[in-house]
Structure formats: C-alpha cells, structure tokens
Scaffold this active site. Structure first.
Site, PDB file in Angstrom:
ATOM      1  N   GLY A 195       0.806  -1.217   0.000  1.00  0.00           N
ATOM      2  CA  GLY A 195       0.000   0.000   0.000  1.00  0.00           C
ATOM      3  C   GLY A 195       0.838   1.266   0.000  1.00  0.00           C
ATOM      4  O   GLY A 195       1.983   1.261  -0.446  1.00  0.00           O
ATOM      5  N   GLY A 232       2.185   4.926   2.208  1.00  0.00           N
ATOM      6  CA  GLY A 232       2.504   5.380   3.554  1.00  0.00           C
ATOM      7  C   GLY A 232       3.946   5.062   3.891  1.00  0.00           C
ATOM      8  O   GLY A 232       4.692   4.509   3.078  1.00  0.00           O
ATOM      9  N   ILE A 292       5.419   2.923   6.029  1.00  0.00           N
ATOM     10  CA  ILE A 292       5.888   1.531   6.101  1.00  0.00           C
ATOM     11  C   ILE A 292       6.072   0.952   4.696  1.00  0.00           C
ATOM     12  O   ILE A 292       7.154   0.433   4.374  1.00  0.00           O
ATOM     13  CB  ILE A 292       4.948   0.653   6.972  1.00  0.00           C
ATOM     14  CG1 ILE A 292       4.960   1.158   8.411  1.00  0.00           C
ATOM     15  CG2 ILE A 292       5.359  -0.815   6.899  1.00  0.00           C
ATOM     16  CD1 ILE A 292       3.975   0.461   9.327  1.00  0.00           C
ATOM     17  N   GLU A 348      -3.513  -3.535  -5.629  1.00  0.00           N
ATOM     18  CA  GLU A 348      -4.643  -2.666  -5.988  1.00  0.00           C
ATOM     19  C   GLU A 348      -4.129  -1.271  -6.339  1.00  0.00           C
ATOM     20  O   GLU A 348      -4.714  -0.572  -7.130  1.00  0.00           O
ATOM     21  CB  GLU A 348      -5.648  -2.593  -4.840  1.00  0.00           C
ATOM     22  CG  GLU A 348      -5.181  -1.772  -3.645  1.00  0.00           C
ATOM     23  CD  GLU A 348      -6.026  -1.969  -2.414  1.00  0.00           C
ATOM     24  OE1 GLU A 348      -6.488  -3.096  -2.187  1.00  0.00           O
ATOM     25  OE2 GLU A 348      -6.213  -0.990  -1.679  1.00  0.00           O
ATOM     26  N   GLY A 356      -8.571  -2.846   0.476  1.00  0.00           N
ATOM     27  CA  GLY A 356      -8.216  -4.174  -0.014  1.00  0.00           C
ATOM     28  C   GLY A 356      -7.438  -5.006   0.983  1.00  0.00           C
ATOM     29  O   GLY A 356      -6.890  -6.052   0.622  1.00  0.00           O
TER      30      GLY A 356
HETATM   31  N1  COA Z   1      -4.851   4.941  18.830  1.00  0.00           N
HETATM   32  C1  COA Z   1      -5.023   6.247  18.564  1.00  0.00           C
HETATM   33  N2  COA Z   1      -4.504   6.878  17.494  1.00  0.00           N
HETATM   34  C2  COA Z   1      -3.767   6.128  16.653  1.00  0.00           C
HETATM   35  C3  COA Z   1      -3.545   4.768  16.847  1.00  0.00           C
HETATM   36  C4  COA Z   1      -4.114   4.170  17.992  1.00  0.00           C
HETATM   37  N3  COA Z   1      -3.949   2.873  18.226  1.00  0.00           N
HETATM   38  N4  COA Z   1      -2.798   4.293  15.841  1.00  0.00           N
HETATM   39  C5  COA Z   1      -2.539   5.322  15.043  1.00  0.00           C
HETATM   40  N5  COA Z   1      -3.127   6.425  15.529  1.00  0.00           N
HETATM   41  C6  COA Z   1      -3.071   7.758  14.915  1.00  0.00           C
HETATM   42  C7  COA Z   1      -1.652   8.148  14.621  1.00  0.00           C
HETATM   43  O1  COA Z   1      -1.056   8.793  15.713  1.00  0.00           O
HETATM   44  C8  COA Z   1      -1.846   9.058  13.441  1.00  0.00           C
HETATM   45  O2  COA Z   1      -2.304  10.317  13.923  1.00  0.00           O
HETATM   46  P1  COA Z   1      -1.676  11.675  13.378  1.00  0.00           P
HETATM   47  O3  COA Z   1      -2.060  11.687  11.918  1.00  0.00           O
HETATM   48  O4  COA Z   1      -2.347  12.700  14.201  1.00  0.00           O
HETATM   49  O5  COA Z   1      -0.209  11.535  13.596  1.00  0.00           O
HETATM   50  C9  COA Z   1      -3.002   8.427  12.696  1.00  0.00           C
HETATM   51  O6  COA Z   1      -3.702   7.646  13.654  1.00  0.00           O
HETATM   52  C10 COA Z   1      -2.566   7.542  11.537  1.00  0.00           C
HETATM   53  O7  COA Z   1      -1.662   6.569  11.998  1.00  0.00           O
HETATM   54  P2  COA Z   1      -0.495   6.050  11.042  1.00  0.00           P
HETATM   55  O8  COA Z   1       0.174   4.922  11.685  1.00  0.00           O
HETATM   56  O9  COA Z   1       0.374   7.206  10.606  1.00  0.00           O
HETATM   57  O10 COA Z   1      -1.349   5.568   9.801  1.00  0.00           O
HETATM   58  P3  COA Z   1      -0.911   5.288   8.299  1.00  0.00           P
HETATM   59  O11 COA Z   1      -0.961   6.535   7.518  1.00  0.00           O
HETATM   60  O12 COA Z   1       0.334   4.469   8.254  1.00  0.00           O
HETATM   61  O13 COA Z   1      -2.142   4.385   7.842  1.00  0.00           O
HETATM   62  C11 COA Z   1      -3.846   2.772   8.154  1.00  0.00           C
HETATM   63  C12 COA Z   1      -2.442   3.201   8.521  1.00  0.00           C
HETATM   64  C13 COA Z   1      -4.129   1.481   8.882  1.00  0.00           C
HETATM   65  C14 COA Z   1      -4.863   3.818   8.577  1.00  0.00           C
HETATM   66  C15 COA Z   1      -3.915   2.556   6.604  1.00  0.00           C
HETATM   67  O14 COA Z   1      -2.957   1.637   6.210  1.00  0.00           O
HETATM   68  C16 COA Z   1      -5.277   2.054   6.189  1.00  0.00           C
HETATM   69  O15 COA Z   1      -6.159   2.834   5.964  1.00  0.00           O
HETATM   70  N6  COA Z   1      -5.455   0.714   6.074  1.00  0.00           N
HETATM   71  C17 COA Z   1      -6.727   0.094   5.742  1.00  0.00           C
HETATM   72  C18 COA Z   1      -6.887  -0.221   4.287  1.00  0.00           C
HETATM   73  C19 COA Z   1      -5.773  -1.029   3.726  1.00  0.00           C
HETATM   74  O16 COA Z   1      -4.935  -1.570   4.402  1.00  0.00           O
HETATM   75  N7  COA Z   1      -5.791  -1.136   2.397  1.00  0.00           N
HETATM   76  C20 COA Z   1      -4.808  -1.872   1.633  1.00  0.00           C
HETATM   77  C21 COA Z   1      -3.616  -1.077   1.196  1.00  0.00           C
HETATM   78  S1  COA Z   1      -3.947   0.232   0.043  1.00  0.00           S
END
Ligand code: COA
Length: 458
Positions: free
Chosen positions: A242, A244, A246, A265, A363
């Site tokens: 995806g 981001g 990581i 995707e 996805g």
């Molecule tokens: N409790 C509270 N807040 C949390 C948290 C928790 N357990 N985990 C993360 N957060 C907050 C972070 O601090 C961050 O806040 P900020 O923007 O104010 O700094 C925010 O949530 C996002 O966290 P982050 O780890 O930076 O998210 P990311 O940008 O790496 O995205 C997902 C991670 C899970 C949201 C993203 O991968 C996603 O939407 N996944 C679902 C769909 C998917 O996986 N699709 C397939 C790939 S395209």
C-alpha cells in the site's frame, strides 16, 4: 503527455490533428459524437437532480471541474448523495455550507473527507474493495450519475480512465448518466482502461494537473519495521504493497531482491526504482507474467508520467485485482498492509480509532486472504508498536470499544513491528498473546503481560 489527438481549446478536436492521423470514417463518426456531447461544465451538471446518488471517480482522478460545477448547482439541489471510495485533492461537496444539498457517503474515508465523516456530516460504508462494484450492478447502490475523468480520446474514440480503473469503470457503465471530464494532463493507461466517447451522456473539457498524494515521512521506526518485513519476502515473490511510511520503507529495502513481480490494488512512486533497478521484472509471476497488475495510482507527477502509455501496466477493475481467488493464483504472493491497533488475540483494527471512522476496509482483507491461499504466500500486517509519540501501545489487550476489525484473528498471519515479526497462524490465543507481547514496545510489555494474564496468558 500530449496526445496526437489533443482536444483543442475551442472544444473541437483540431482539424490538423485529424488530417495527420489515419481518419477512417468511423473516426469521423466519433468526432461528431464527441462534439455533440460537449458542454460547459455547469450545463452538463444540469443532469443532477435532488435525491440522486452521484459517483465520483476515485483517487487522483477526481474530476475537479465537474465537482466545482456540481457545487455551483447547490442552491437548487437537496439531499444528493456523493459516493466515492477515496479521492485526493479538494472535496468541496463536504463543506458544511452545502450540508442541505450534498451528503457524502464514503466507501473509504480519505484525508479530504475525514472531518466531514468524523463530524457526522458524512457517512461510512465498511466493505471489501473487491465487492464494491457488485453494489453498483446488483441494485444495492444504484448510481444515477457518474462523474469520471479521462484522458483525451485516441483516434478510435476511446478515452482512458488513466490513474484509476478501480471501481470506476464499472461505476461509469452502471450509472444512468455518465459525465466525463476530458483532461489532457490525465495519463493514458493500458489494460481494461477505456471508455468510448459514445458511452458518455456529456463531455466537459478541462485542463489541470492531477492532485499529488502526500506519502508522509519515512521514519527510523518505518525502516526498522521494513527490515523485519523484507526478511520475510522471498526472491520471485509477487507483491501487494500500500501507501505510507511503512510501504515506502519496505520498497526501499527490496533493491537487492531478484525476480519480483507486482499484483496490487494500488501503485505508487516507491515501486518505480524497483522496476528501474531490475529487482522487479515480473518474469516469474504465475498470473499475468511480465505485467504489473494494478487498479489505481496515487503519488506524484513522476508516477503519473511513468504510467502514461506504458504497456508494462495492466490496469484492471478491483472486482478482479482484489478477488482473493485471483490473488491466490500468484505463487509466493506477499501482501503488506498497515494497521492502527492489534489485540492480543490477533484482531486487526485498521479503519477506525475506537468508533470514529479513520480510513476504510479497502483491499486489506482481500489481499491478506489471497496471500494466505497462495502457494508460498506471506500475508503481513505491519505497524509501529506505539502511537502518539510513544504514549500509546498499538498492541493492546483488547481493541478500543467500537473499533472496526478489518483483518479477523482467523485471517491474520504475520504481524510485524520495529521489534520483530511473529506468525500467529495456527497458534492458540495464549501463544498469540505471548508472541505479540514479544514485539510490543518494551515500555508496555509488563503492563500487557499483567492484563494479558487475566485474559489469555494463563
Ligand atoms: N490509537 C489512537 N490513534 C492512533 C492509533 C491508535 N492505536 N494508531 C494510530 N493512531 C493515529 C496516529 O497517531 C496518526 O495520527 P496523526 O495523523 O495525528 O499523527 C493516525 O492515527 C494515523 O496513523 P499512522 O500509523 O500514521 O497511519 P498510516 O498513515 O500508516 O495508515 C492505516 C495506517 C491502517 C490507517 C492505513 O494503512 C489504512 O487505511 N489501512 C486500511 C486499508 C488497507 O490496508 N488497504 C490496503 C492497502 S492500500
């Protein structure tokens, strides 16, 4: 990116271009059809009525001129549902001032619509990405109007959906009225990526750069996670990754791998260096060899230019790219997806923070399941061990009340943090808790063991 047959500013395909090309009679027909459908944006949006459902092209392809024009009709419209999966760039229909005219329904909550959803001015539908198109065609979510952005037509009158075939090709064909914004800045992409001029009710010309996706910063924590994840990825693997921090860090760590392929995707900038350095050659894929299979692109102008007319790419709809049965036909399928929170039994929350919607199902489960069923497949959930500057553990005894489980504990396999990677598949709940505590942040391990002992670790 300019095409042979660019649409002239006056709104008519330039005569000279037509003479340069091999203009067969059918082409003249589509030119006539094209010009007959041309409208100023405001006039084309007369087609939208109150109480209708309007689909908006996904990702970087959101048709910005049509969206502006839609908002220009706000005064006469009431209760129009604006439906899309994820868009980048402005989303003016979510402005509080338009609340009586438009209500957004999110198939995935994106950054530009998150406030509206979280403030209760918009809604969220949890759904697997590969099942969304069926909602349009089965009558569960019938579409009245689809607003789609395309590259200018080729000499046969076909307009490419460019950065996004995803759910949008199906939406365009399922909608009762299709309105196409033709933008010469939209790349022309290969695969199942074409709509014919004759399929549109109205065509609107606009020229503007595509919005750019902010990947976020790649941190040392992301790089440490990437080291653990890349150790799980064999040569000749087929990857879904995806966006981001990581994913970017994982991709940067794969330059010494050999014979990798892509079935994903979403495609972004981070994959280009892997193709250019030869680590990705797609030669060993067991499905669509020699092709990058994807459904949409989010990134910068670099990747938008890279996909233009690039026959390595096969843009296909999500009902195909994300079908777990299709994904599983790729041997050594590696799916790497991020998460917000994982509980000690392995339930993965990725779409909400407690009950508050944050993103969507997307996805993730599609690819985790597909990779689990692939020969030699490796399904991975990767997340930093903490959030909020280290104050919160993301490995938790139980998920926050109201949290959405995207990957169930029966689906989960590998979980990776910066402290390592553990495989939960086939392990009992007590063993899972112990394994997850071993990759939690050390500051939280004692607390997790104490609370975990009352739950699972007996
Ligand atoms: N409790 C509270 N807040 C949390 C948290 C928790 N357990 N985990 C993360 N957060 C907050 C972070 O601090 C961050 O806040 P900020 O923007 O104010 O700094 C925010 O949530 C996002 O966290 P982050 O780890 O930076 O998210 P990311 O940008 O790496 O995205 C997902 C991670 C899970 C949201 C993203 O991968 C996603 O939407 N996944 C679902 C769909 C998917 O996986 N699709 C397939 C790939 S395209």
């Amino acid at each position: 990116m300019a095409d042979k047959l660019v649409v002239a500013e006056c709104g008519v395909i330039a005569e000279a271009d037509c003479q340069d090309a091999d203009c067969s009679p059918p082409m003249q027909d589509w030119l006539t059809e094209y010009n007959r459908r041309l409208r100023p944006a405001h006039d084309a949006l007369d087609a939208v009525r109150s109480d209708q459902r309007v689909y908006v092209h996904m990702g970087a392809a959101a048709p910005l001129a049509l969206l502006d024009a839609l908002c220009g009709h706000a005064a006469r419209l009431r209760n129009v549902e604006v439906l899309h999966c994820i868009t980048i760039g402005p989303a003016p229909y979510t402005d509080a001032g338009y609340a009586e005219s438009f209500r957004h329904n999110a198939l995935f909550v994106s950054a530009n619509t998150r406030n509206a959803v979280q403030e209760g001015r918009a809604d969220f539908i949890p759904v697997f990405l590969h099942e969304i198109e069926d909602l349009f065609t089965s009558g569960v979510l019938p579409l009245d109007v689809a607003l789609i952005q395309c590259a200018p037509p080729d000499r046969h009158g076909w307009m490419s959906l460019g950065t996004g075939v995803d759910i949008s090709l199906t939406a365009a064909r399922a909608a009762r009225t299709l309105i196409v914004e033709v933008n010469p800045e939209m790349p022309r992409t290969c695969g199942d990526s074409m709509l014919h001029v004759s399929e549109a009710a109205f065509i609107v010309e606009a020229s503007h750069p595509l919005p750019v996706f902010d990947q976020g910063e790649v941190t040392d924590v992301h790089r440490a996670i990437a080291r653990h994840v890349s150790a799980l990825i064999p040569d000749r693997a087929t990857l879904q990754i995806g966006v981001g921090g990581i994913p970017e860090a994982v991709l940067a760590s794969l330059k010494d791998h050999k014979g990798l392929g892509i079935h994903t995707e979403m495609f972004s900038d981070g994959l280009i260096p892997l193709i250019e350095c030869g680590a990705v050659d797609n030669a060993h894929k067991t499905l669509h060899p020699h092709k990058v299979v994807t459904s949409f692109v989010l990134g910068t102008k670099t990747v938008y230019d890279y996909i233009h007319d690039n026959p390595v790419f096969e843009f296909l709809p999500n009902r195909y790219t994300n079908s777990p049965q299709v994904i599983a036909q790729n041997d050594r399928m590696v799916a790497v997806n991020a998460a917000l929170e994982v509980d000690l039994s392995g339930q993965v929350c990725s779409d909400s923070i407690g009950p508050v919607p944050f993103s969507g199902v997307g996805g993730q489960a599609d690819f985790i399941r597909g990779a689990a069923h692939s020969k030699g497949g490796v399904p991975v959930i990767a997340l930093p061990s903490t959030a909020k500057g280290g104050k919160l553990s993301r490995i938790v005894p139980t998920l926050k009340p109201g949290a959405g489980v995207v990957t169930s504990r029966a689906d989960v396999h590998w979980v990776a943090t910066e402290f390592g990677a553990v495989n939960l598949h086939g392990r009992n709940v007590r063993q899972r808790a112990e394994a997850l505590i071993s990759i939690a942040h050390p500051d939280f391990r004692t607390e997790l063991e104490q609370i975990g002992a009352t739950l699972f670790v007996r």
